[in-house]
Design a protein around this motif. Structure first.
Motif, PDB file in Angstrom:
ATOM      1  N   HIS A   1      42.180  32.337  -8.482  1.00  0.00           N
ATOM      2  CA  HIS A   1      41.865  32.757  -7.118  1.00  0.00           C
ATOM      3  C   HIS A   1      40.463  33.379  -7.051  1.00  0.00           C
ATOM      4  CE1 HIS A   1      43.198  33.329  -2.987  1.00  0.00           C
ATOM      5  NE2 HIS A   1      42.741  34.564  -3.007  1.00  0.00           N
ATOM      6  N   CYS A   2      39.462  32.584  -7.388  1.00  0.00           N
ATOM      7  CA  CYS A   2      38.062  33.028  -7.320  1.00  0.00           C
ATOM      8  C   CYS A   2      37.636  33.135  -5.854  1.00  0.00           C
ATOM      9  CB  CYS A   2      37.165  32.060  -8.074  1.00  0.00           C
ATOM     10  SG  CYS A   2      37.511  30.305  -7.745  1.00  0.00           S
ATOM     11  N   LEU A   3      36.979  34.243  -5.507  1.00  0.00           N
ATOM     12  CA  LEU A   3      36.668  34.501  -4.103  1.00  0.00           C
ATOM     13  C   LEU A   3      35.181  34.460  -3.763  1.00  0.00           C
ATOM     14  CD1 LEU A   3      39.148  37.306  -2.962  1.00  0.00           C
ATOM     15  CD2 LEU A   3      39.098  34.919  -2.256  1.00  0.00           C
ATOM     16  N   ASP A   4      34.305  34.517  -4.773  1.00  0.00           N
ATOM     17  CA  ASP A   4      32.892  34.514  -4.413  1.00  0.00           C
ATOM     18  C   ASP A   4      32.065  33.835  -5.482  1.00  0.00           C
ATOM     19  OD1 ASP A   4      30.832  34.953  -2.655  1.00  0.00           O
ATOM     20  OD2 ASP A   4      30.390  36.971  -3.358  1.00  0.00           O
ATOM     21  N   ILE A   5      30.840  33.455  -5.087  1.00  0.00           N
ATOM     22  CA  ILE A   5      29.952  32.699  -5.945  1.00  0.00           C
ATOM     23  C   ILE A   5      28.518  32.955  -5.503  1.00  0.00           C
ATOM     24  CG2 ILE A   5      30.082  30.642  -4.476  1.00  0.00           C
ATOM     25  CD1 ILE A   5      30.089  28.968  -7.063  1.00  0.00           C
ATOM     26  N   ASP A   6      27.588  33.022  -6.472  1.00  0.00           N
ATOM     27  CA  ASP A   6      26.183  33.223  -6.150  1.00  0.00           C
ATOM     28  C   ASP A   6      25.326  32.369  -7.082  1.00  0.00           C
ATOM     29  OD1 ASP A   6      24.017  34.236  -4.783  1.00  0.00           O
ATOM     30  OD2 ASP A   6      23.887  36.083  -5.954  1.00  0.00           O
ATOM     31  N   TYR A   7      24.350  31.687  -6.508  1.00  0.00           N
ATOM     32  CA  TYR A   7      23.432  30.866  -7.302  1.00  0.00           C
ATOM     33  C   TYR A   7      22.241  31.722  -7.700  1.00  0.00           C
ATOM     34  CZ  TYR A   7      20.156  27.169  -8.596  1.00  0.00           C
ATOM     35  OH  TYR A   7      19.256  26.376  -9.278  1.00  0.00           O
ATOM     36  N   PHE A   8      21.979  31.791  -9.020  1.00  0.00           N
ATOM     37  CA  PHE A   8      20.894  32.645  -9.504  1.00  0.00           C
ATOM     38  C   PHE A   8      20.385  32.094 -10.827  1.00  0.00           C
ATOM     39  CE2 PHE A   8      19.331  36.333 -11.959  1.00  0.00           C
ATOM     40  CZ  PHE A   8      18.394  36.843 -11.059  1.00  0.00           C
ATOM     41  N   ASP A   9      19.073  31.901 -10.902  1.00  0.00           N
ATOM     42  CA  ASP A   9      18.421  31.467 -12.141  1.00  0.00           C
ATOM     43  C   ASP A   9      19.049  30.187 -12.696  1.00  0.00           C
ATOM     44  OD1 ASP A   9      16.466  31.673 -14.070  1.00  0.00           O
ATOM     45  OD2 ASP A   9      17.657  32.962 -15.382  1.00  0.00           O
TER      46      ASP A   9
ATOM     47  N   TYR B   1      22.022  29.044 -12.416  1.00  0.00           N
ATOM     48  CA  TYR B   1      23.437  29.120 -12.795  1.00  0.00           C
ATOM     49  C   TYR B   1      24.260  29.626 -11.612  1.00  0.00           C
ATOM     50  CZ  TYR B   1      22.506  28.308 -17.754  1.00  0.00           C
ATOM     51  OH  TYR B   1      22.137  27.738 -18.963  1.00  0.00           O
ATOM     52  N   LEU B   2      25.552  29.359 -11.678  1.00  0.00           N
ATOM     53  CA  LEU B   2      26.489  29.882 -10.689  1.00  0.00           C
ATOM     54  C   LEU B   2      27.225  31.072 -11.287  1.00  0.00           C
ATOM     55  CD1 LEU B   2      28.011  26.493  -9.459  1.00  0.00           C
ATOM     56  CD2 LEU B   2      26.217  27.849  -8.338  1.00  0.00           C
ATOM     57  N   TRP B   3      27.179  32.181 -10.587  1.00  0.00           N
ATOM     58  CA  TRP B   3      27.893  33.382 -11.016  1.00  0.00           C
ATOM     59  C   TRP B   3      29.141  33.502 -10.133  1.00  0.00           C
ATOM     60  CZ3 TRP B   3      25.766  37.165 -14.595  1.00  0.00           C
ATOM     61  CH2 TRP B   3      24.565  36.746 -15.159  1.00  0.00           C
ATOM     62  N   VAL B   4      30.289  33.686 -10.755  1.00  0.00           N
ATOM     63  CA  VAL B   4      31.568  33.599 -10.053  1.00  0.00           C
ATOM     64  C   VAL B   4      32.362  34.900 -10.189  1.00  0.00           C
ATOM     65  CG1 VAL B   4      33.773  32.367  -9.913  1.00  0.00           C
ATOM     66  CG2 VAL B   4      31.661  31.109 -10.438  1.00  0.00           C
ATOM     67  N   ALA B   5      32.858  35.392  -9.044  1.00  0.00           N
ATOM     68  CA  ALA B   5      33.821  36.494  -9.051  1.00  0.00           C
ATOM     69  C   ALA B   5      35.208  35.876  -9.231  1.00  0.00           C
ATOM     70  CB  ALA B   5      33.745  37.294  -7.758  1.00  0.00           C
ATOM     71  N   ASP B   6      35.703  35.916 -10.470  1.00  0.00           N
ATOM     72  CA  ASP B   6      37.031  35.362 -10.768  1.00  0.00           C
ATOM     73  C   ASP B   6      38.046  36.458 -10.448  1.00  0.00           C
ATOM     74  OD1 ASP B   6      39.037  33.724 -11.587  1.00  0.00           O
ATOM     75  OD2 ASP B   6      38.547  33.786 -13.717  1.00  0.00           O
ATOM     76  N   THR B   7      38.353  36.558  -9.179  1.00  0.00           N
ATOM     77  CA  THR B   7      38.964  37.759  -8.596  1.00  0.00           C
ATOM     78  C   THR B   7      40.267  38.176  -9.266  1.00  0.00           C
ATOM     79  OG1 THR B   7      37.924  37.159  -6.507  1.00  0.00           O
ATOM     80  CG2 THR B   7      39.697  38.794  -6.422  1.00  0.00           C
ATOM     81  N   TYR B   8      41.216  37.265  -9.380  1.00  0.00           N
ATOM     82  CA  TYR B   8      42.528  37.653  -9.896  1.00  0.00           C
ATOM     83  C   TYR B   8      42.556  37.759 -11.417  1.00  0.00           C
ATOM     84  CZ  TYR B   8      44.863  37.276  -5.335  1.00  0.00           C
ATOM     85  OH  TYR B   8      45.268  37.469  -4.028  1.00  0.00           O
ATOM     86  N   ASN B   9      41.483  37.341 -12.093  1.00  0.00           N
ATOM     87  CA  ASN B   9      41.349  37.612 -13.528  1.00  0.00           C
ATOM     88  C   ASN B   9      40.533  38.874 -13.780  1.00  0.00           C
ATOM     89  OD1 ASN B   9      42.875  35.533 -14.745  1.00  0.00           O
ATOM     90  ND2 ASN B   9      41.230  34.057 -14.400  1.00  0.00           N
ATOM     91  N   HIS B  10      40.029  39.487 -12.706  1.00  0.00           N
ATOM     92  CA  HIS B  10      39.261  40.738 -12.801  1.00  0.00           C
ATOM     93  C   HIS B  10      38.035  40.573 -13.694  1.00  0.00           C
ATOM     94  CE1 HIS B  10      43.031  42.223 -11.145  1.00  0.00           C
ATOM     95  NE2 HIS B  10      43.654  41.758 -12.208  1.00  0.00           N
TER      96      HIS B  10
ATOM     97  N   LEU C   1      30.036  39.172  -5.466  1.00  0.00           N
ATOM     98  CA  LEU C   1      28.915  39.539  -6.332  1.00  0.00           C
ATOM     99  C   LEU C   1      27.626  39.019  -5.728  1.00  0.00           C
ATOM    100  CD1 LEU C   1      28.453  36.562  -7.638  1.00  0.00           C
ATOM    101  CD2 LEU C   1      29.998  37.342  -9.402  1.00  0.00           C
ATOM    102  N   SER C   2      26.513  39.642  -6.108  1.00  0.00           N
ATOM    103  CA  SER C   2      25.205  39.224  -5.626  1.00  0.00           C
ATOM    104  C   SER C   2      24.160  39.642  -6.639  1.00  0.00           C
ATOM    105  CB  SER C   2      24.919  39.864  -4.257  1.00  0.00           C
ATOM    106  OG  SER C   2      23.702  39.391  -3.717  1.00  0.00           O
ATOM    107  N   LEU C   3      23.203  38.761  -6.911  1.00  0.00           N
ATOM    108  CA  LEU C   3      22.183  39.029  -7.915  1.00  0.00           C
ATOM    109  C   LEU C   3      20.812  39.145  -7.276  1.00  0.00           C
ATOM    110  CD1 LEU C   3      24.318  36.698  -9.361  1.00  0.00           C
ATOM    111  CD2 LEU C   3      23.112  37.702 -11.303  1.00  0.00           C
TER     112      LEU C   3
END
Length: 494
Positions: free
Chosen positions: A399-407, A409-418, A448-450
């Motif tokens: 249940h990943c809820l957010d994603i940000d493109y940076f450098d 790569y994709l950075w992912v908030a893997d929400t339910y895995n904390h 998340l945000s970078l």
């Protein structure tokens, strides 16, 4: 004659929330009862909560609602996480934790959400699945009350609610989305129904919203939001765009004039699933969760209709961009692809990248008129979740809820895995980032945000913002100075 079915008794040895003791159907005889089978990840389950609140208040002397939480994801089986969801969504009726789907099976439930309606004599009189059925349900309640006038024990029941023991008095309450920009940090303080703008060091610059849910445009101090989520910032024009999720609206925040206006949505939820379009302010939306600006367009994850939408900021029109409206993970052309409660969105200018939460997958959507959708990583199945690094469809997220493109790569908030994970959008390789530092256990991070050398995280169930040094991966808690909960601020100003 159709035989009447006696409702199975509820387990007394399971965990209950919002009550100091288990409830039994036998003890509740003489009242209309609704069993709401739900799981807190499910957007459709969240959509009917206002309906249930309306009913339990209007018929408080004759109706009892009991939430039966039958968890989809492993993380949703934890009692403390369910308690947090009860607080976050201001649920005011008792909730039974349905271990192992026992009650679900006894009532032959097949989908979330499902409402089982029981008459004052203890018989099941209706089963209603899905959302948008308020009038039907209310008619059944009225009919049952009228038919059982001599059997109803009219009285108002009081319950020992979780929010009475855990009031939301932290400066931030369930912060959802966070956006780091050269202009500062934008924080969606969802539990307080407001936006907070601070410096990158955490010094408060502006607070937008009264703290009470509503849909009201105007000056920063008088505007209202309802559980706002995603944001995107136009640095050149100093405009912030906001997905005002529970208002089913898109809001425009002018940081020069210090005013907020609604630019899309009617304030009411749409129940139209098939692709369509129209003037933005005349088109009802369905839980817009996040958005990103590309040129003069907003791309929006429409979580409630399982689609990606596009708004033309020049013409003021809005349209379905990709997705049939069916819930699933189907790649291919825009007209045949499917998403499952798409939540986070980001872009590299050529593709949109989506955190597709209910299939626990990362999706990519081409920014072109006749583009295609592909799955970058994740199982692509509604129940294909877990916690596993790897490549492509071997990857398991939860249940990943957010994603940000940076450098690149994709950075992912893997929400339910904390956890926070990094994905190569070319190869589909996914790796967990091992964070260090003070009290580094995250609890359902939803965003998340970078920016520069720092990663900012909404540590949602801990009600705080984290900042991570990208070189050392050391994490600290960002102190947001000059901020208090609306209720606390109100008392201090009296």
């Amino acid at each position: 004659m159709i035989p009447r079915v006696r409702s199975p008794e509820l387990p007394q040895n399971y965990s209950w929330l919002n009550t100091d003791k288990p409830l039994s159907l036998k003890a509740l005889k003489g009242r209309v009862i609704i069993l709401d089978f739900w799981t807190y990840c499910c957007i459709n389950c969240l959509h009917i909560l206002p309906d249930l609140k309306y009913l339990e208040r209007k018929y408080q002397d004759s109706l009892t609602i009991i939430g039966v939480h039958s968890a989809k994801f492993d993380n949703e089986k934890e009692i403390e996480n369910i308690r947090q969801a009860v607080l976050r969504y201001d649920i005011e009726h008792p909730v039974l934790v349905d271990i192992g789907f026992r009650v679900w099976d006894e009532y032959a439930v097949r989908a979330w959400p499902t409402l089982i309606i029981i008459d004052p004599q203890g018989y099941v009189i209706s089963q209603v699945s899905g959302e948008g059925n308020l009038q039907l349900i209310e008619n059944i309640i009225i009919q049952s009350i009228n038919q059982n006038q001599d059997k109803i024990l009219f009285q108002q029941l009081e319950f020992n609610l979780e929010k009475q023991h855990n009031p939301l008095i932290t400066p931030l309450a369930f912060p959802s989305k966070i956006l780091a920009t050269p202009a500062g940090l934008f924080i969606a303080d969802s539990g307080h129904h407001r936006l907070v703008i601070s410096s990158l060091k955490g010094e408060v610059i502006h607070i937008l919203g009264t703290g009470n849910p509503g849909l009201n445009d105007g000056k920063f101090e008088e505007v209202q939001f309802s559980a706002p989520q995603g944001m995107t910032y136009d640095l050149k024009n100093k405009i912030l765009y906001v997905a005002d999720t529970e208002n089913h609206a898109i809001r425009r925040v002018d940081l020069q004039k210090l005013v907020v206006e609604t630019i899309a949505g009617t304030g009411k939820q749409s129940y139209i699933i098939h692709p369509h379009s129209g003037a933005a302010l005349a088109t009802a939306l369905n839980s817009p969760w996040d958005l990103v600006k590309v040129d003069n367009f907003l791309f929006i994850t429409m979580a409630g209709s399982h689609q990606i939408w596009q708004m033309n900021l020049e013409t003021g029109n809005i349209t379905t961009y990709a997705g049939t409206g069916a819930e699933g993970c189907v790649d291919g052309n825009f007209s045949e692809c499917a998403f499952a409660q798409p939540s986070g969105i980001t872009t590299n200018g050529k593709e949109l990248f989506i955190a597709d939460s209910e299939v626990s997958s990362i999706r990519a959507v081409e920014i072109t008129e006749n583009g295609k959708v592909r799955t970058v990583c994740g199982s692509g199945f509604l129940f294909g979740f877990g916690d596993k690094d790897g490549t492509g469809d071997d990857v398991r997220l939860q249940h990943c809820l957010d994603i940000d493109y940076f450098d690149n790569y994709l950075w992912v908030a893997d929400t339910y895995n904390h956890k926070i994970k990094v994905v190569n959008h070319h190869t589909g390789e996914c790796k967990t980032i091992l964070l260090t530092g003070e009290n580094h256990l995250l609890s359902e991070p939803s965003s998340l945000s970078l920016l520069g050398s720092y990663l900012y995280i909404s540590d949602t169930n801990n009600h705080i913002i984290r900042r991570v040094d990208l070189e050392s991966l050391e994490m600290i808690t960002l102190q947001v100075s000059g901020l208090c909960a609306p209720s606390v601020c109100f008392r201090e100003n009296i």
